[in-house]
Design a protein around this motif. Structure first.
Motif, short mmCIF file in Angstrom:
data_model
loop_
_atom_site.label_atom_id
_atom_site.label_comp_id
_atom_site.label_asym_id
_atom_site.label_seq_id
_atom_site.Cartn_x
_atom_site.Cartn_y
_atom_site.Cartn_z
N VAL A 1 0.85 -1.19 0.00
CA VAL A 1 0.00 0.00 0.00
C VAL A 1 0.89 1.24 0.00
N CYS A 2 0.62 2.16 -0.93
CA CYS A 2 1.45 3.36 -1.09
C CYS A 2 0.61 4.61 -0.88
N GLY A 3 1.27 5.69 -0.45
CA GLY A 3 0.56 6.94 -0.27
C GLY A 3 1.52 8.09 -0.01
N ALA A 4 0.96 9.29 0.00
CA ALA A 4 1.77 10.48 0.22
C ALA A 4 2.14 10.66 1.69
N THR A 5 1.30 10.13 2.60
CA THR A 5 1.55 10.24 4.03
C THR A 5 1.29 8.90 4.69
N ARG A 6 1.78 8.75 5.91
CA ARG A 6 1.53 7.50 6.64
C ARG A 6 0.05 7.36 6.95
N GLY A 7 -0.62 8.45 7.31
CA GLY A 7 -2.04 8.38 7.60
C GLY A 7 -2.84 7.89 6.40
N GLU A 8 -2.51 8.40 5.22
CA GLU A 8 -3.20 7.96 4.01
C GLU A 8 -2.97 6.47 3.76
N VAL A 9 -1.74 6.02 3.97
CA VAL A 9 -1.42 4.60 3.76
C VAL A 9 -2.19 3.72 4.74
N LEU A 10 -2.29 4.13 6.00
CA LEU A 10 -3.01 3.33 6.99
C LEU A 10 -4.49 3.23 6.64
N ARG A 11 -5.09 4.33 6.19
CA ARG A 11 -6.50 4.29 5.80
C ARG A 11 -6.70 3.35 4.61
N ARG A 12 -5.82 3.41 3.64
CA ARG A 12 -5.94 2.54 2.46
C ARG A 12 -5.73 1.08 2.84
N ALA A 13 -4.78 0.83 3.73
CA ALA A 13 -4.51 -0.55 4.14
C ALA A 13 -5.70 -1.14 4.88
#
Length: 210
Positions: free
Chosen positions: A157-169
């Motif tokens: 899972v990739c994202g611009a921020t850690r928060g975005e990555v956690l939500r996507r995961a």
């Protein structure tokens, strides 16, 4: 040939010894983090080290969540880890790609090498192959429905921020087809916890979440 450095202080002072000092038995209870540094050595001897990947959640020998960059890891400690990993690769005469694993005491900054393994037939690989493909990357592993004989599922899972990555995961895990399995419920609980969202990892996370 074994690595010459096994324990290093975050201040940069290193002890050149074959094993950890006799008064250091590893991180104190509830303070251990585990991190991996990937190293590549070309046929001409050029060496490169990658960013630290943290084994944020693990069970026994199984890494369930890994991420890069490692949350709240001081740049001085990451630099020291990369320096030691390079020394391990040189000492062992690696060619191609290998991984050096560390155990870090989260409070004192003391760390030690706990593993080093070169990948077979990796002469054509580079450390860039292990670098994150986005500002933050989370790798989640789910063993086959609790049956360790079945192949595991890996989510990157990739994202611009850690928060975005956690939500996507979390969303990806909730929408994953097939039986839920113990691992998936456990991982969703970890990812949604306030402690993990704040950047807590390793055994500190285990103590906080239970």
């Amino acid at each position: 040939m074994g690595a010459k450095v096994s324990t290093v202080m975050s201040s940069g002072g290193a002890t050149t010894r074959r094993g950890p000092p006799t008064d250091y038995a590893g991180p104190a209870a509830g303070r251990e983090r585990r991190l991996d540094i990937h190293v590549s050595v070309s046929a001409t001897g050029d060496l490169a080290t990658g960013r630290a990947w943290e084994r944020s959640v693990w069970r026994e020998a199984r890494v369930l969540i890994a991420e890069c960059p490692a949350p709240h890891l001081a740049s001085s400690i990451e630099s020291a880890l990369r320096t030691v990993a390079a020394s391990v690769a040189r000492d062992r005469g690696w060619q191609g790609v290998g991984t050096v694993s560390f155990s870090l005491d989260d409070r004192s900054g003391v760390f030690r090498v706990i593993g080093a393994q070169a990948q077979a037939h990796s002469e054509t690989m580079a450390v860039a192959d292990h670098e994150p493909v986005a500002p933050h990357v989370l790798e989640v592993r789910i063993d086959g429905c609790g049956d360790r004989r079945l192949p595991c599922t890996r989510l990157l899972v990739c994202g611009a921020t850690r928060g975005e990555v956690l939500r996507r995961a979390y969303r990806a895990l909730s929408e994953l087809p097939g039986p839920a399995g113990v691992d998936r419920a456990f991982l969703m609980n970890r990812i949604a916890s306030r402690a993990f969202c704040s950047g807590m990892t390793g055994t500190r996370l285990d103590q906080a979440v239970g």
